[in-house]
Design a protein around this motif. Structure first.
Motif, PDB file in Angstrom:
ATOM      1  N   ASN A  45       0.820  -1.212   0.000  1.00 53.32           N
ATOM      2  CA  ASN A  45       0.000   0.000   0.000  1.00 53.32           C
ATOM      3  C   ASN A  45       0.854   1.262   0.000  1.00 53.32           C
ATOM      4  OD1 ASN A  45      -2.686  -1.040  -0.045  1.00 53.32           O
ATOM      5  ND2 ASN A  45      -2.439  -1.702   2.065  1.00 53.32           N
ATOM      6  N   PHE A  46       1.980   1.228   0.696  1.00 52.48           N
ATOM      7  CA  PHE A  46       2.865   2.389   0.721  1.00 52.48           C
ATOM      8  C   PHE A  46       3.434   2.646  -0.670  1.00 52.48           C
ATOM      9  CE2 PHE A  46       7.117   4.323   1.702  1.00 52.48           C
ATOM     10  CZ  PHE A  46       6.629   5.536   2.143  1.00 52.48           C
ATOM     11  N   ARG A  47       3.872   1.603  -1.306  1.00 49.11           N
ATOM     12  CA  ARG A  47       4.451   1.731  -2.650  1.00 49.11           C
ATOM     13  C   ARG A  47       3.407   2.194  -3.664  1.00 49.11           C
ATOM     14  NH1 ARG A  47       6.251  -2.972  -2.743  1.00 49.11           N
ATOM     15  NH2 ARG A  47       4.487  -3.954  -3.781  1.00 49.11           N
ATOM     16  N   GLU A  48       2.180   1.694  -3.530  1.00 50.43           N
ATOM     17  CA  GLU A  48       1.143   1.966  -4.525  1.00 50.43           C
ATOM     18  C   GLU A  48       0.500   3.341  -4.367  1.00 50.43           C
ATOM     19  OE1 GLU A  48      -1.315   0.926  -7.795  1.00 50.43           O
ATOM     20  OE2 GLU A  48       0.407  -0.157  -6.948  1.00 50.43           O
ATOM     21  N   TYR A  49       0.325   3.800  -3.114  1.00 50.10           N
ATOM     22  CA  TYR A  49      -0.538   4.959  -2.898  1.00 50.10           C
ATOM     23  C   TYR A  49       0.123   6.164  -2.232  1.00 50.10           C
ATOM     24  CZ  TYR A  49      -4.156   1.466  -3.799  1.00 50.10           C
ATOM     25  OH  TYR A  49      -4.929   0.482  -4.362  1.00 50.10           O
ATOM     26  N   LEU A  50       1.274   6.003  -1.606  1.00 52.41           N
ATOM     27  CA  LEU A  50       1.782   7.072  -0.753  1.00 52.41           C
ATOM     28  C   LEU A  50       3.152   7.597  -1.192  1.00 52.41           C
ATOM     29  CD1 LEU A  50       0.648   5.669   2.717  1.00 52.41           C
ATOM     30  CD2 LEU A  50      -0.495   7.374   1.293  1.00 52.41           C
ATOM     31  N   GLN A  51       3.400   7.546  -2.479  1.00 55.43           N
ATOM     32  CA  GLN A  51       4.628   8.114  -3.024  1.00 55.43           C
ATOM     33  C   GLN A  51       4.333   9.486  -3.645  1.00 55.43           C
ATOM     34  OE1 GLN A  51       7.540   6.288  -2.530  1.00 55.43           O
ATOM     35  NE2 GLN A  51       6.105   4.991  -1.405  1.00 55.43           N
ATOM     36  N   GLY A  52       5.306  10.350  -3.674  1.00 56.67           N
ATOM     37  CA  GLY A  52       5.123  11.654  -4.290  1.00 56.67           C
ATOM     38  C   GLY A  52       4.586  12.697  -3.322  1.00 56.67           C
ATOM     39  N   GLU A  53       4.390  13.899  -3.830  1.00 54.92           N
ATOM     40  CA  GLU A  53       3.913  15.003  -2.997  1.00 54.92           C
ATOM     41  C   GLU A  53       2.417  14.923  -2.743  1.00 54.92           C
ATOM     42  OE1 GLU A  53       5.817  17.294  -1.424  1.00 54.92           O
ATOM     43  OE2 GLU A  53       7.475  16.068  -2.167  1.00 54.92           O
ATOM     44  N   GLN A  54       1.670  14.485  -3.750  1.00 57.40           N
ATOM     45  CA  GLN A  54       0.230  14.293  -3.607  1.00 57.40           C
ATOM     46  C   GLN A  54      -0.043  12.799  -3.442  1.00 57.40           C
ATOM     47  OE1 GLN A  54      -2.499  16.811  -4.018  1.00 57.40           O
ATOM     48  NE2 GLN A  54      -0.768  18.091  -3.449  1.00 57.40           N
ATOM     49  N   VAL A  55      -0.771  12.437  -2.385  1.00 53.45           N
ATOM     50  CA  VAL A  55      -1.016  11.019  -2.105  1.00 53.45           C
ATOM     51  C   VAL A  55      -2.500  10.775  -1.838  1.00 53.45           C
ATOM     52  CG1 VAL A  55       1.306  10.725  -1.146  1.00 53.45           C
ATOM     53  CG2 VAL A  55      -0.611  11.290   0.383  1.00 53.45           C
ATOM     54  N   LYS A  56      -2.922   9.512  -1.995  1.00 53.32           N
ATOM     55  CA  LYS A  56      -4.279   9.131  -1.619  1.00 53.32           C
ATOM     56  C   LYS A  56      -4.308   8.997  -0.106  1.00 53.32           C
ATOM     57  CE  LYS A  56      -5.696   6.910  -5.903  1.00 53.32           C
ATOM     58  NZ  LYS A  56      -6.258   5.688  -6.541  1.00 53.32           N
ATOM     59  N   ILE A  57      -4.738  10.038   0.543  1.00 53.96           N
ATOM     60  CA  ILE A  57      -4.479  10.191   1.964  1.00 53.96           C
ATOM     61  C   ILE A  57      -5.204   9.157   2.831  1.00 53.96           C
ATOM     62  CG2 ILE A  57      -6.299  11.834   2.517  1.00 53.96           C
ATOM     63  CD1 ILE A  57      -3.990  13.502   3.889  1.00 53.96           C
ATOM     64  N   PRO A  67      -1.218  -2.077   9.499  1.00 45.90           N
ATOM     65  CA  PRO A  67      -0.322  -3.241   9.493  1.00 45.90           C
ATOM     66  C   PRO A  67       1.036  -2.968  10.139  1.00 45.90           C
ATOM     67  CG  PRO A  67      -0.689  -2.428   7.255  1.00 45.90           C
ATOM     68  CD  PRO A  67      -1.680  -1.742   8.130  1.00 45.90           C
ATOM     69  N   ILE A  68       1.546  -1.738  10.024  1.00 51.89           N
ATOM     70  CA  ILE A  68       2.811  -1.417  10.699  1.00 51.89           C
ATOM     71  C   ILE A  68       2.643  -1.511  12.211  1.00 51.89           C
ATOM     72  CG2 ILE A  68       4.331   0.524  11.282  1.00 51.89           C
ATOM     73  CD1 ILE A  68       4.310   1.290   8.362  1.00 51.89           C
ATOM     74  N   LEU A  69       1.555  -0.942  12.716  1.00 48.89           N
ATOM     75  CA  LEU A  69       1.315  -0.995  14.160  1.00 48.89           C
ATOM     76  C   LEU A  69       1.048  -2.435  14.620  1.00 48.89           C
ATOM     77  CD1 LEU A  69      -0.854   2.221  14.626  1.00 48.89           C
ATOM     78  CD2 LEU A  69       1.567   1.915  15.177  1.00 48.89           C
ATOM     79  N   ALA A  70       0.424  -3.235  13.764  1.00 55.08           N
ATOM     80  CA  ALA A  70       0.223  -4.645  14.107  1.00 55.08           C
ATOM     81  C   ALA A  70       1.568  -5.349  14.278  1.00 55.08           C
ATOM     82  CB  ALA A  70      -0.615  -5.333  13.028  1.00 55.08           C
ATOM     83  N   CYS A  71       2.518  -5.043  13.400  1.00 56.80           N
ATOM     84  CA  CYS A  71       3.866  -5.610  13.528  1.00 56.80           C
ATOM     85  C   CYS A  71       4.540  -5.132  14.809  1.00 56.80           C
ATOM     86  CB  CYS A  71       4.712  -5.237  12.318  1.00 56.80           C
ATOM     87  SG  CYS A  71       4.232  -6.059  10.779  1.00 56.80           S
ATOM     88  N   GLN A  72       4.377  -3.870  15.115  1.00 57.36           N
ATOM     89  CA  GLN A  72       4.959  -3.349  16.355  1.00 57.36           C
ATOM     90  C   GLN A  72       4.366  -4.053  17.568  1.00 57.36           C
ATOM     91  OE1 GLN A  72       4.380   0.944  16.345  1.00 57.36           O
ATOM     92  NE2 GLN A  72       6.388   1.267  15.442  1.00 57.36           N
ATOM     93  N   TRP A  73       3.066  -4.306  17.532  1.00 61.44           N
ATOM     94  CA  TRP A  73       2.410  -5.005  18.635  1.00 61.44           C
ATOM     95  C   TRP A  73       3.007  -6.408  18.808  1.00 61.44           C
ATOM     96  CZ3 TRP A  73      -1.698  -3.691  21.972  1.00 61.44           C
ATOM     97  CH2 TRP A  73      -2.213  -4.751  22.717  1.00 61.44           C
ATOM     98  N   ILE A  74       3.183  -7.097  17.708  1.00 61.90           N
ATOM     99  CA  ILE A  74       3.745  -8.451  17.765  1.00 61.90           C
ATOM    100  C   ILE A  74       5.156  -8.417  18.341  1.00 61.90           C
ATOM    101  CG2 ILE A  74       4.501 -10.412  16.361  1.00 61.90           C
ATOM    102  CD1 ILE A  74       2.139  -9.620  14.436  1.00 61.90           C
TER     103      ILE A  74
END
Length: 268
Positions: free
Chosen positions: A136-148, A157-164
């Motif tokens: 999702n990061f690669r697909e949607y959150l690159q560049g100055e304008q992003v699909k917020i 999912p990042i926070l889920a990994c941190q929890w684990i």
């Protein structure tokens, strides 16, 4: 909507000659960040009559209804569900703890919850959530304008990994619970809570200027979790015998009868 979903569940039972063991919400509603127009992602586990399984041919073990603007309903046969449970499938583990439950019968879901720690694999879960975050990061959150609005599909999912990494247990399903426990940096937390309040208020979060504090956090954590994932160990006992016993147990519970090994039609 709950009654509409229940009507669909009972219709599935009749048309497919199965019994539903439980049905819950998954996706953004269960995760705690639905949009006002979010559809309902209903997931369920069902069981066929015993003779369905006594066949030399493999049969389809998924039931899916046509998706419409409001409803996305699909379910897994108990045997498929138990096989994925054995593999510590994160999606199935999330179904078990969804706070939005539409239907439950026979005690199956509660028994799965009681033994989930015996099958939970931190390795499988970390790789699942890390893959989701990276994609999702690669697909949607690159560049100055992003699909917020896609920030939620990377942050969770990042926070889920941190929890684990922190607790070595299956993460809670609610995004808010993860943020409350794991996000302590004030600027980052404020940025996340601002986006969440906007989304829950019904704003259409589409293309906007990227949020640097979130992007920096995401990039840093993806790198960290990628390294952490290489060291995660999965030392679990094989639960196959236990799950085989449960499989047979629920065939008997659901379809038992005094004079027959199964009941062809059983009303709720």
């Amino acid at each position: 909507m709950r009654q509409i979903i229940l009507d669909e569940i009972f219709k599935i039972e009749q048309e497919h000659q199965v019994k539903v063991l439980f049905a819950v919400e998954s996706g953004s509603r269960a995760w705690g960040f639905p949009s006002q127009d979010s559809d309902y992602d209903v997931r369920f586990v069902y069981i066929h009559r015993p003779e369905w399984y006594l066949s030399i041919d493999e049969k389809r073990d998924v039931i899916e209804l046509p998706i419409n603007e409001q409803l996305d309903i699909s379910g897994w046969d108990i045997r498929k569900a138990l096989k994925l449970f054995r593999k510590s499938n994160p999606a199935f583990l999330e179904w078990l703890v969804s706070d939005i439950q539409y239907y439950e019968a026979y005690g199956f879901k509660e028994e799965m919850i009681a033994i989930r720690d015996r099958v939970f694999s931190p390795q499988a879960s970390v790789y699942h959530y890390l893959h989701m975050a990276k994609g999702n990061f690669r697909e949607y959150l690159q560049g100055e304008q992003v699909k917020i609005k896609k920030y939620f599909y990377v942050l969770r999912p990042i926070l889920a990994c941190q929890w684990i990494q922190k607790y070595n247990t299956s993460p809670p399903i609610l995004f808010q619970d993860l943020v409350r426990d794991l996000v302590t940096e004030p600027e980052l937390r404020a940025a996340i809570e601002d986006l969440l309040s906007r989304k829950l208020a019904g704003e259409e979060l589409n293309l906007e200027q990227r949020v640097d504090v979130i992007n920096e956090f995401v990039e840093r954590e993806i790198e960290h979790i990628t390294e952490y994932a290489k060291s995660v160990q999965a030392d679990l006992e094989d639960p196959t015998e236990l799950l085989d016993e449960l499989y047979r147990k629920y065939l008997q519970i659901v379809y038992q009868a005094a004079d027959s090994p199964y009941v062809k039609n059983s009303d709720h």
